[in-house]
Design a protein around this motif. Sequence first.
Motif, PDB file in Angstrom:
ATOM      1  N   ASP A   4     101.377  20.805 102.290  1.00 50.33           N
ATOM      2  CA  ASP A   4     101.762  19.585 102.995  1.00 50.33           C
ATOM      3  C   ASP A   4     103.225  19.730 103.373  1.00 50.33           C
ATOM      4  O   ASP A   4     103.773  20.833 103.338  1.00 50.33           O
ATOM      5  N   GLN A   5     103.884  18.620 103.711  1.00 53.52           N
ATOM      6  CA  GLN A   5     105.253  18.717 104.210  1.00 53.52           C
ATOM      7  C   GLN A   5     106.246  19.156 103.138  1.00 53.52           C
ATOM      8  O   GLN A   5     107.326  19.646 103.454  1.00 53.52           O
ATOM      9  N   SER A   6     105.899  19.006 101.859  1.00 49.68           N
ATOM     10  CA  SER A   6     106.857  19.315 100.804  1.00 49.68           C
ATOM     11  C   SER A   6     106.429  20.469  99.914  1.00 49.68           C
ATOM     12  O   SER A   6     107.257  21.238  99.450  1.00 49.68           O
ATOM     13  N   SER A   7     105.156  20.585  99.616  1.00 48.11           N
ATOM     14  CA  SER A   7     104.713  21.553  98.612  1.00 48.11           C
ATOM     15  C   SER A   7     104.053  22.767  99.254  1.00 48.11           C
ATOM     16  O   SER A   7     103.541  22.708 100.373  1.00 48.11           O
ATOM     17  N   ALA A   8     104.084  23.848  98.521  1.00 54.40           N
ATOM     18  CA  ALA A   8     103.500  25.095  99.004  1.00 54.40           C
ATOM     19  C   ALA A   8     103.010  25.889  97.803  1.00 54.40           C
ATOM     20  O   ALA A   8     103.535  25.767  96.692  1.00 54.40           O
ATOM     21  N   ALA A   9     101.984  26.686  98.019  1.00 51.84           N
ATOM     22  CA  ALA A   9     101.503  27.617  97.002  1.00 51.84           C
ATOM     23  C   ALA A   9     101.930  29.018  97.403  1.00 51.84           C
ATOM     24  O   ALA A   9     101.902  29.368  98.580  1.00 51.84           O
ATOM     25  N   ALA A  10     102.344  29.811  96.437  1.00 50.30           N
ATOM     26  CA  ALA A  10     102.777  31.178  96.715  1.00 50.30           C
ATOM     27  C   ALA A  10     101.884  32.140  95.948  1.00 50.30           C
ATOM     28  O   ALA A  10     101.555  31.912  94.788  1.00 50.30           O
ATOM     29  N   ALA A  11     101.475  33.207  96.604  1.00 51.54           N
ATOM     30  CA  ALA A  11     100.584  34.172  95.968  1.00 51.54           C
ATOM     31  C   ALA A  11     100.739  35.517  96.643  1.00 51.54           C
ATOM     32  O   ALA A  11     101.162  35.605  97.803  1.00 51.54           O
ATOM     33  N   ARG A  12     100.369  36.568  95.902  1.00 57.38           N
ATOM     34  CA  ARG A  12     100.506  37.924  96.415  1.00 57.38           C
ATOM     35  C   ARG A  12      99.209  38.358  97.101  1.00 57.38           C
ATOM     36  O   ARG A  12      98.120  38.184  96.564  1.00 57.38           O
ATOM     37  N   ARG A  13      99.368  38.940  98.279  1.00 55.77           N
ATOM     38  CA  ARG A  13      98.210  39.363  99.080  1.00 55.77           C
ATOM     39  C   ARG A  13      97.577  40.600  98.448  1.00 55.77           C
ATOM     40  O   ARG A  13      98.230  41.635  98.282  1.00 55.77           O
ATOM     41  N   ILE A  14      96.299  40.503  98.091  1.00 58.03           N
ATOM     42  CA  ILE A  14      95.588  41.631  97.489  1.00 58.03           C
ATOM     43  C   ILE A  14      94.464  42.154  98.371  1.00 58.03           C
ATOM     44  O   ILE A  14      93.908  43.223  98.103  1.00 58.03           O
ATOM     45  N   GLN A  15      94.117  41.416  99.430  1.00 56.31           N
ATOM     46  CA  GLN A  15      93.075  41.890 100.347  1.00 56.31           C
ATOM     47  C   GLN A  15      93.238  41.194 101.685  1.00 56.31           C
ATOM     48  O   GLN A  15      93.606  40.028 101.755  1.00 56.31           O
TER      49      GLN A  15
END
Length: 714
Positions: free
Chosen positions: A499-510
């Motif tokens: 949304d406008q404030s939050s984000a999820a971060a993750a490492r690309r594995i595929q």
Amino acid sequence: MIERSGEYQKAVVADARRMLLRAVVDIVDPDLAWADGVPSSGAAWPSRPEQIHDKRFQGDRYASLEPRRWLLDDSFAILPQDKGDIPGQIGFWGARLCDENGRFSPASWVELPFRNVSILQACSVYFSDDPLDGVAEDFTVEVKQGGVVRYRKAFTGNAKRSVSLFGFTVIDPDAIRVTATKWSRSGRRMRVIEIVPGVYEEWDGDRVQALAVKHQGDFSCLTLPYGTCSLRMDNQDRRFEPRSKDGMFQSLEERQGIDVSLAVRLPDGTDEYKKLGRFFQYAGGWRTGDNGLTMQWELVDIVGLLAGRRFLPPETLPTTLEGWLAAICGQLGQNFAKFYTADPAYAQKEVKCRERKDVEDVSCGDLLRYVCMASGTWPRADAETGRLAAEPLWNQGNTLTLDNLEQYPAMKANEDLAAIIFTVHDGSNDGAGSQVVVSGNDAASSRTETVNNPFIRTKEAALAAARQILAASGGLRLETLGRGDPAGEIGDVDVVWLDQSSAAAARRIQQDFDFSGGVLRGCASALLQADGSFLYQSRQVLTKSGSFAAPAGATKLRLILVGGGQSGQDGTPGTWNEAGTDGENGQGGRVWSGTIACNPGQTFAVTIGQGAGCGQEGGATTFGPYSSADGQFYPAGYTDIASGQTFARAGVKAPLPGSGDGGAGGKGGIQGQEHTEQNNTLSNPWYVIDNWPGLGEPGAAGQSGCAAVFWEPG
């Protein structure tokens, strides 16, 4: 993340975009070696005949004394006095000039000698691409074996800068000679830029009917996933005809490569290509369809090419990461001995085993996993070069929004791990080694891994490997669907805005690319957000200045210091003639991260950096003597993969205090609109205002930073 321009970044997420495909096919004997010298009828002094086999097909323009080859318009470079100082592509220049009719008397020729080619069924010759140079009009191409011409083809009236020959078979060839008797321009030297003993061609979307590419990675080094490519192409000329003895099929073998790239068309009409990788033929990976009218290739990247191949140890075993990579790639032949790259900080890291028998009877794939696990790196095929790469993890990647996603990511639990049991090759227990058991992230999990890596010879090495393995355990797995961005790579840490404030971060594995019918139809990807409990089970994020006391039992702290972010620029007001311009996004604060030693109870003074105005750098966050001012800016934000939190993003619409985020620029004001009306009884029309020009919106304020502190329990 592969480097890209700002124009590319905008075009790849635009509402309407044009994607283009290119495949460079290299069907040349992978064991080919070049013989010494390049015989010819005579070469001019600037000639660089060794360049006619370097797979560079564009010659550079140099001034010479040939007619109409010297213009004072800055389009010609001046040849230096020393041939060794010529920086560009010259290729072969013949010593003789042709006459006013373009004829050479006697003929001018150049011969490319080579060895280790078992069979040749195609070749190509490239002349200069500069129209002022001309091309060979009447010439012959001869393929030799042992000094005897085994195949010959004559050309007359040629006007093309390159010719390709196929439909012949020569066993054990050792030379290709090109002989010109007539040139297309008078008073010219014979110029040959490239001779290819095989097929080296560029195919675009008109010839490639469909492409499916899958990239995979495993940072734990417990498995060795690799990239695959399925490519279907038009075979109407039936060059690849298995029923024909002179078809190309006898020339097809493992280790021959195809470079695949995708491009996005930029607003100025140019195309910016990004490599998806180099893929190789493996174990007869081809088939025909439509009665031979199509040809499909099933290919793997360099990791897949090595995976199942048995490793034959050299007489002297390597002792460094780079040494082992060279030995592993060398199993594919001399031409692959340097087909690798290692991170400079890790290349010379010591990687030793106790005995030679430890690396006998193992596959290249397993050995690659072992040396990367022991050195703190992970193996992959570098997309831009196709080379085998061993690198540590990094913390940057793309930002994913609904502009390039079809829907919000699906989330599911990532697999937990109960324990890892290491065999430590320390020579104890009559050479069998000792065991080290490392607890996982969830003791209730049914999964336990056993690691018998001959390069892990101490308990400390086992614990270091355990951290890397557990980095991929627990937490969440995000699965995305979208149009895709070829600039993204396996290993990138992507920020997915929710949304406008939050984000999820993750490492690309595929990630997968599906291109057919001239359209990039989809790009599914999987991203891993591990919980990070393997390394630091306790964590505190400080958002107010004060002090921090190291907890009881803690002997080291992991820090992420985030400075204050910049405010976004205000949008400009609209006018009656045009809308206002949007303000520039504010940059996130500087970020410094590292691990420091401490004593239990040791106190550190903490200062939290505050946000700043547009164009001004935010305040520094300090933790004792450590400061975010010693860090750097991260355009997509800094992601802590252990916790999944992202700091210091740029252009956030509603940044939160304690994030170090930069604010989004304000929207420009709307253009004023008016129209005219007229009453039938009045002669003069009048203006009616539909809306007044709008004011620009203010930019979002840059927010204060933070100090994230991680520690292991005592």
